[in-house]
Write a protein that holds these residues in place. Structure first.
Motif, PDB file in Angstrom:
ATOM      1  N   LEU A   5      -0.640  21.421  11.752  1.00 38.80           N
ATOM      2  CA  LEU A   5       0.225  20.289  11.378  1.00 38.80           C
ATOM      3  C   LEU A   5      -0.281  18.864  11.273  1.00 38.80           C
ATOM      4  CD1 LEU A   5       3.823  19.860  11.328  1.00 38.80           C
ATOM      5  CD2 LEU A   5       3.309  19.110  13.777  1.00 38.80           C
ATOM      6  N   GLU A   6       0.403  19.052   9.652  1.00 40.03           N
ATOM      7  CA  GLU A   6      -0.111  17.451   9.626  1.00 40.03           C
ATOM      8  C   GLU A   6       1.046  17.000   8.895  1.00 40.03           C
ATOM      9  OE1 GLU A   6      -4.671  18.590   7.960  1.00 40.03           O
ATOM     10  OE2 GLU A   6      -2.933  17.632   7.046  1.00 40.03           O
ATOM     11  N   ILE A   7       1.282  15.727   9.533  1.00 39.00           N
ATOM     12  CA  ILE A   7       2.302  15.012   9.429  1.00 39.00           C
ATOM     13  C   ILE A   7       1.527  13.563   8.669  1.00 39.00           C
ATOM     14  CG2 ILE A   7       4.530  13.519  10.731  1.00 39.00           C
ATOM     15  CD1 ILE A   7       4.663  15.374  12.252  1.00 39.00           C
ATOM     16  N   GLU A   8       2.053  12.886   7.645  1.00 41.19           N
ATOM     17  CA  GLU A   8       1.552  11.710   6.955  1.00 41.19           C
ATOM     18  C   GLU A   8       2.421  10.797   6.358  1.00 41.19           C
ATOM     19  OE1 GLU A   8      -2.749  11.227   3.427  1.00 41.19           O
ATOM     20  OE2 GLU A   8      -1.741  13.017   4.592  1.00 41.19           O
ATOM     21  N   ASP A   9       2.510   9.862   6.579  1.00 40.70           N
ATOM     22  CA  ASP A   9       3.436   8.696   5.621  1.00 40.70           C
ATOM     23  C   ASP A   9       2.499   7.672   4.868  1.00 40.70           C
ATOM     24  OD1 ASP A   9       2.710   6.376   7.328  1.00 40.70           O
ATOM     25  OD2 ASP A   9       4.115   6.686   7.945  1.00 40.70           O
ATOM     26  N   ASN A  10       3.108   6.949   3.939  1.00 42.20           N
ATOM     27  CA  ASN A  10       2.551   6.423   3.350  1.00 42.20           C
ATOM     28  C   ASN A  10       3.077   4.980   3.511  1.00 42.20           C
ATOM     29  OD1 ASN A  10       5.080   6.320   2.087  1.00 42.20           O
ATOM     30  ND2 ASN A  10       4.421   7.126  -0.318  1.00 42.20           N
ATOM     31  N   GLY A  11       3.553   4.024   4.930  1.00 46.06           N
ATOM     32  CA  GLY A  11       3.694   2.952   4.990  1.00 46.06           C
ATOM     33  C   GLY A  11       2.714   2.499   5.310  1.00 46.06           C
ATOM     34  N   GLY A  12       3.151   1.664   6.692  1.00 50.60           N
ATOM     35  CA  GLY A  12       2.453   0.081   6.538  1.00 50.60           C
ATOM     36  C   GLY A  12       1.215   0.128   7.245  1.00 50.60           C
ATOM     37  N   GLY A  13       1.395   1.538   8.165  1.00 48.32           N
ATOM     38  CA  GLY A  13       0.409   1.586   8.952  1.00 48.32           C
ATOM     39  C   GLY A  13       0.036   0.965   9.794  1.00 48.32           C
ATOM     40  N   PHE A  14      -1.829   0.802  10.827  1.00 51.08           N
ATOM     41  CA  PHE A  14      -1.616  -0.069  12.372  1.00 51.08           C
ATOM     42  C   PHE A  14      -2.473  -0.274  12.584  1.00 51.08           C
ATOM     43  CE2 PHE A  14      -0.048   3.936  13.970  1.00 51.08           C
ATOM     44  CZ  PHE A  14      -0.980   3.777  14.842  1.00 51.08           C
ATOM     45  N   PRO A  47      -4.021  -0.588   8.687  1.00 54.94           N
ATOM     46  CA  PRO A  47      -2.997  -1.258   8.386  1.00 54.94           C
ATOM     47  C   PRO A  47      -3.381  -1.004   6.532  1.00 54.94           C
ATOM     48  CG  PRO A  47      -4.114  -2.564   9.907  1.00 54.94           C
ATOM     49  CD  PRO A  47      -5.176  -1.431   9.773  1.00 54.94           C
ATOM     50  N   GLY A  48      -2.128  -1.088   5.830  1.00 58.90           N
ATOM     51  CA  GLY A  48      -2.013  -1.018   4.665  1.00 58.90           C
ATOM     52  C   GLY A  48      -2.147   0.251   3.733  1.00 58.90           C
ATOM     53  N   SER A  49      -2.387   1.365   4.586  1.00 58.74           N
ATOM     54  CA  SER A  49      -2.520   2.553   4.791  1.00 58.74           C
ATOM     55  C   SER A  49      -1.664   3.881   4.524  1.00 58.74           C
ATOM     56  CB  SER A  49      -4.327   2.572   4.753  1.00 58.74           C
ATOM     57  OG  SER A  49      -4.814   2.006   4.009  1.00 58.74           O
ATOM     58  N   GLY A  50      -1.097   3.638   6.147  1.00 57.24           N
ATOM     59  CA  GLY A  50      -0.064   4.837   5.998  1.00 57.24           C
ATOM     60  C   GLY A  50      -0.230   5.277   6.998  1.00 57.24           C
ATOM     61  N   THR A  51       0.001   6.181   7.931  1.00 62.55           N
ATOM     62  CA  THR A  51      -0.579   7.001   8.993  1.00 62.55           C
ATOM     63  C   THR A  51      -0.734   8.523   9.127  1.00 62.55           C
ATOM     64  OG1 THR A  51       0.511   5.292  10.625  1.00 62.55           O
ATOM     65  CG2 THR A  51      -0.046   6.961  11.986  1.00 62.55           C
TER      66      THR A  51
END
Length: 70
Positions: A5-14, A47-51
């Motif tokens: 199971l993979e969950i990925e976003d293109n948000g702000g990351g950390f 940071p800046g690359s999602g999670t």
């Protein structure tokens, strides 16, 4: 040989190398639960690359088999 199971976003990351703030156990809890069922848990974030969170449960894990016994 298993289920992923993979969950990925293109948000702000950390910065995933930083310690988890006091009172926040979400990611630690996910990793502990994965370990408890014999799954592999990984997290990638910048940071800046999602999670991206990935969980892999091999079919050989007892948790992957149907529970037919009572």
């Amino acid at each position: 040989e298993g289920v992923a199971l993979e969950i990925e976003d293109n948000g702000g990351g950390f910065d995933s190398s930083l310690l988890v703030p006091v009172g926040h156990f979400g990611l630690i809890g996910m990793a502990e639960r994965a370990n408890k069922i014999g799954a592999q848990f990984s997290l990638t974030s910048r940071p800046g690359s999602g999670t991206k969170i990935r969980l892999y449960l091999p079919y050989s894990s007892s948790e992957a088999l149907p529970r037919l016994r009572k």
